[in-house]
Structure formats: structure tokens, C-alpha cells
Scaffold this motif. Structure first.
Motif, PDB file in Angstrom:
ATOM      1  N   LEU A   1       0.832  -1.187   0.000  1.00 55.34           N
ATOM      2  CA  LEU A   1       0.000   0.000   0.000  1.00 55.34           C
ATOM      3  C   LEU A   1       0.867   1.238   0.000  1.00 55.34           C
ATOM      4  O   LEU A   1       1.893   1.281   0.661  1.00 55.34           O
ATOM      5  N   GLU A   2       0.406   2.241  -0.745  1.00 55.25           N
ATOM      6  CA  GLU A   2       1.033   3.557  -0.694  1.00 55.25           C
ATOM      7  C   GLU A   2      -0.076   4.580  -0.503  1.00 55.25           C
ATOM      8  O   GLU A   2      -1.088   4.523  -1.184  1.00 55.25           O
ATOM      9  N   PHE A   3       0.129   5.504   0.434  1.00 51.41           N
ATOM     10  CA  PHE A   3      -0.837   6.574   0.658  1.00 51.41           C
ATOM     11  C   PHE A   3      -0.300   7.862   0.065  1.00 51.41           C
ATOM     12  O   PHE A   3       0.891   8.142   0.132  1.00 51.41           O
ATOM     13  N   GLU A   4      -1.195   8.645  -0.497  1.00 50.02           N
ATOM     14  CA  GLU A   4      -0.864   9.949  -1.068  1.00 50.02           C
ATOM     15  C   GLU A   4      -1.687  11.010  -0.344  1.00 50.02           C
ATOM     16  O   GLU A   4      -2.879  10.802  -0.110  1.00 50.02           O
ATOM     17  N   GLU A   5      -1.080  12.142   0.019  1.00 47.11           N
ATOM     18  CA  GLU A   5      -1.773  13.264   0.670  1.00 47.11           C
ATOM     19  C   GLU A   5      -2.498  12.838   1.952  1.00 47.11           C
ATOM     20  O   GLU A   5      -3.571  13.348   2.255  1.00 47.11           O
ATOM     21  N   LEU A   6      -1.933  11.906   2.693  1.00 45.56           N
ATOM     22  CA  LEU A   6      -2.591  11.379   3.893  1.00 45.56           C
ATOM     23  C   LEU A   6      -2.238  12.215   5.109  1.00 45.56           C
ATOM     24  O   LEU A   6      -1.064  12.402   5.426  1.00 45.56           O
ATOM     25  N   ARG A   7      -3.275  12.756   5.782  1.00 44.51           N
ATOM     26  CA  ARG A   7      -3.131  13.443   7.067  1.00 44.51           C
ATOM     27  C   ARG A   7      -4.009  12.707   8.062  1.00 44.51           C
ATOM     28  O   ARG A   7      -5.191  12.526   7.820  1.00 44.51           O
ATOM     29  N   THR A   8      -3.431  12.297   9.200  1.00 49.35           N
ATOM     30  CA  THR A   8      -4.190  11.547  10.201  1.00 49.35           C
ATOM     31  C   THR A   8      -3.892  12.080  11.599  1.00 49.35           C
ATOM     32  O   THR A   8      -2.914  12.812  11.793  1.00 49.35           O
ATOM     33  N   VAL A   9      -4.766  11.705  12.534  1.00 49.53           N
ATOM     34  CA  VAL A   9      -4.497  11.932  13.956  1.00 49.53           C
ATOM     35  C   VAL A   9      -4.539  10.577  14.641  1.00 49.53           C
ATOM     36  O   VAL A   9      -5.304   9.694  14.246  1.00 49.53           O
ATOM     37  N   ALA A  10      -3.699  10.423  15.651  1.00 50.18           N
ATOM     38  CA  ALA A  10      -3.650   9.158  16.396  1.00 50.18           C
ATOM     39  C   ALA A  10      -4.831   9.085  17.354  1.00 50.18           C
ATOM     40  O   ALA A  10      -5.179  10.071  17.998  1.00 50.18           O
ATOM     41  N   VAL A  11      -5.475   7.916  17.409  1.00 47.26           N
ATOM     42  CA  VAL A  11      -6.616   7.698  18.294  1.00 47.26           C
ATOM     43  C   VAL A  11      -6.445   6.367  19.004  1.00 47.26           C
ATOM     44  O   VAL A  11      -5.613   5.553  18.633  1.00 47.26           O
ATOM     45  N   THR A  12      -7.275   6.148  20.020  1.00 46.62           N
ATOM     46  CA  THR A  12      -7.339   4.856  20.699  1.00 46.62           C
ATOM     47  C   THR A  12      -8.665   4.215  20.326  1.00 46.62           C
ATOM     48  O   THR A  12      -9.724   4.809  20.525  1.00 46.62           O
ATOM     49  N   ASN A  13      -8.624   3.038  19.744  1.00 46.50           N
ATOM     50  CA  ASN A  13      -9.836   2.331  19.306  1.00 46.50           C
ATOM     51  C   ASN A  13     -10.624   1.806  20.502  1.00 46.50           C
ATOM     52  O   ASN A  13     -10.146   1.817  21.629  1.00 46.50           O
ATOM     53  N   GLU A  14     -11.855   1.308  20.215  1.00 45.42           N
ATOM     54  CA  GLU A  14     -12.715   0.766  21.267  1.00 45.42           C
ATOM     55  C   GLU A  14     -12.049  -0.371  22.024  1.00 45.42           C
ATOM     56  O   GLU A  14     -12.257  -0.548  23.219  1.00 45.42           O
ATOM     57  N   ASP A  15     -11.244  -1.182  21.331  1.00 46.51           N
ATOM     58  CA  ASP A  15     -10.587  -2.322  21.978  1.00 46.51           C
ATOM     59  C   ASP A  15      -9.288  -1.935  22.692  1.00 46.51           C
ATOM     60  O   ASP A  15      -8.580  -2.793  23.208  1.00 46.51           O
ATOM     61  N   GLY A  16      -8.935  -0.621  22.698  1.00 50.49           N
ATOM     62  CA  GLY A  16      -7.741  -0.165  23.387  1.00 50.49           C
ATOM     63  C   GLY A  16      -6.501  -0.091  22.528  1.00 50.49           C
ATOM     64  O   GLY A  16      -5.463   0.393  22.972  1.00 50.49           O
ATOM     65  N   SER A  17      -6.584  -0.566  21.274  1.00 51.68           N
ATOM     66  CA  SER A  17      -5.422  -0.520  20.388  1.00 51.68           C
ATOM     67  C   SER A  17      -5.280   0.866  19.761  1.00 51.68           C
ATOM     68  O   SER A  17      -6.230   1.637  19.702  1.00 51.68           O
ATOM     69  N   ALA A  18      -4.075   1.164  19.306  1.00 51.23           N
ATOM     70  CA  ALA A  18      -3.821   2.458  18.661  1.00 51.23           C
ATOM     71  C   ALA A  18      -4.363   2.433  17.241  1.00 51.23           C
ATOM     72  O   ALA A  18      -4.348   1.401  16.568  1.00 51.23           O
ATOM     73  N   GLY A  19      -4.860   3.572  16.784  1.00 52.09           N
ATOM     74  CA  GLY A  19      -5.394   3.674  15.429  1.00 52.09           C
ATOM     75  C   GLY A  19      -5.166   5.064  14.871  1.00 52.09           C
ATOM     76  O   GLY A  19      -4.536   5.911  15.504  1.00 52.09           O
ATOM     77  N   GLN A  20      -5.703   5.296  13.666  1.00 53.93           N
ATOM     78  CA  GLN A  20      -5.567   6.582  13.005  1.00 53.93           C
ATOM     79  C   GLN A  20      -6.906   6.970  12.391  1.00 53.93           C
ATOM     80  O   GLN A  20      -7.623   6.116  11.882  1.00 53.93           O
ATOM     81  N   VAL A  21      -7.222   8.275  12.426  1.00 58.70           N
ATOM     82  CA  VAL A  21      -8.407   8.797  11.754  1.00 58.70           C
ATOM     83  C   VAL A  21      -7.932   9.811  10.724  1.00 58.70           C
ATOM     84  O   VAL A  21      -7.107  10.676  11.015  1.00 58.70           O
ATOM     85  N   VAL A  22      -8.461   9.708   9.510  1.00 55.39           N
ATOM     86  CA  VAL A  22      -8.060  10.576   8.408  1.00 55.39           C
ATOM     87  C   VAL A  22      -8.669  11.967   8.603  1.00 55.39           C
ATOM     88  O   VAL A  22      -9.876  12.098   8.789  1.00 55.39           O
ATOM     89  N   VAL A  23      -7.830  13.012   8.575  1.00 59.83           N
ATOM     90  CA  VAL A  23      -8.308  14.385   8.705  1.00 59.83           C
ATOM     91  C   VAL A  23      -7.947  15.228   7.475  1.00 59.83           C
ATOM     92  O   VAL A  23      -8.099  16.438   7.476  1.00 59.83           O
TER      93      VAL A  23
END
Length: 174
Positions: A1-23
Motif C-alpha cells: 500500500l502507498e498513501f498519497e496526501e494522507l493526514r491523520t491523527v492518532a486515536v485509541t480504538n474501542e478495543d484499546g489498540s492504537a489507530g488513526q483517523v483521516v483528517v
């Protein structure tokens, strides 16, 4: 996978794992053949979607890349902090609709007769300093409460996507 123009913020998912949300609004994911370097497919990544993979990851068929709400466009906060509403006044800048079946109350932003009133949410840090301001669009559903503590990546506003209707031609005839 390659992402282009990706801006994210770090979040904590419902199960407690780290995740990202696209902004970012222009994010795109490309699926590239690892042997030849040929782009097999490219897709847009919607604003507000939650990512389950990282840039340059090798994925197999059936891997979940991202998930999002297909029925609502959203506005998410890029910063953690406390919400402070401005010009959010019932009957002036929003109305309350209650669903009789479920009893759920929904606050819907309306156009104010007073042009100077713009409903918005300020995100404040722990010292009360302004970090960011988000204006609420008309017909947006307010998803947070005044004074609520938010984590980065949380939804502030939901805007239902317009569902096309098959109008009958006779509906407009005299």
C-alpha cells in the motif's frame, strides 16, 4: 500500500489498540504490485475514516484497510481538549427533533435569522487556551455536548448524505 496526501491523527480504538483517523480531504490509497511496482488500483480515502493499516504495509486479499460511516459526512476534531460552544442557542441556531419510536433527541443546526450568529465549537487546552475553532454547517447534527472533553479524532458534527429520489415527471406539471 502507498498513501498519497494522507493526514491523520492518532486515536485509541474501542478495543484499546492504537489507530488513526483521516483528517485530510485528498487522501488516496494505491495498491502496488510488490514485484513490478505497477499500480493495480487507486481509491480515495474519505475524510473521517478510521485506518487499520499503515503506509508501505503489505496486505493480503480480504484485509480491512479503512472503515467509515457511509450515510453521514462528518467533521472530526484534530486536537484533544474541552469543547466550548459559541452561538449554539436552541430555537435560534439549532432545533431539537425527537424520534417518537426511540426517544432519541437530535440537535440540528438551522440558519439563524440573525446573520451575526455563527454556531461553532472552540477546542480549548487544559489551560483554557483556544486551540482550534470548528463552524457548524446548516443541517448538521451536533454530536458533542458543551464542556465535554474530547480526544483527537472524535466526531463533532454528522451531516446526513443526501439520498437521491426518483421524482415523477408528473409531479412538476400544472
Amino acid at each position: 500500500l502507498e498513501f498519497e496526501e494522507l493526514r491523520t491523527v492518532a486515536v485509541t480504538n474501542e478495543d484499546g489498540s492504537a489507530g488513526q483517523v483521516v483528517v485530510g480531504r485528498l487522501a488516496e490509497v494505491r495498491f502496488v504490485d510488490e514485484n513490478t511496482g505497477i499500480v493495480l488500483s487507486a481509491q480515495n480515502v474519505p475524510y473521517g475514516s478510521q485506518l487499520f493499516v499503515n503506509d508501505k504495509d503489505v496486505v493480503k486479499k480480504g484485509t480491512v484497510i479503512a472503515k467509515w460511516d457511509p450515510f453521514n459526512a462528518v467533521i472530526v476534531t484534530e486536537n484533544a481538549g474541552r469543547v466550548q460552544f459559541e452561538d449554539v442557542v436552541e430555537g435560534v441556531t439549532y432545533r431539537v427533533e425527537e424520534d417518537e419510536a426511540t426517544g432519541l433527541r437530535e440537535r440540528i443546526v438551522i440558519e439563524s435569522k440573525e446573520r451575526g450568529r455563527v454556531p461553532s465549537a472552540h477546542i480549548l487546552d487544559e489551560n483554557g487556551e483556544l486551540i482550534r475553532t470548528y463552524n457548524f454547517p446548516i443541517n448538521g447534527r451536533i454530536a458533542v455536548e458543551d464542556g465535554q472533553m474530547l480526544r483527537a479524532g472524535e466526531v463533532l458534527i454528522k451531516m446526513p448524505r443526501v439520498v437521491g429520489s426518483a421524482g415523477d415527471i408528473t409531479g412538476g406539471l400544472p
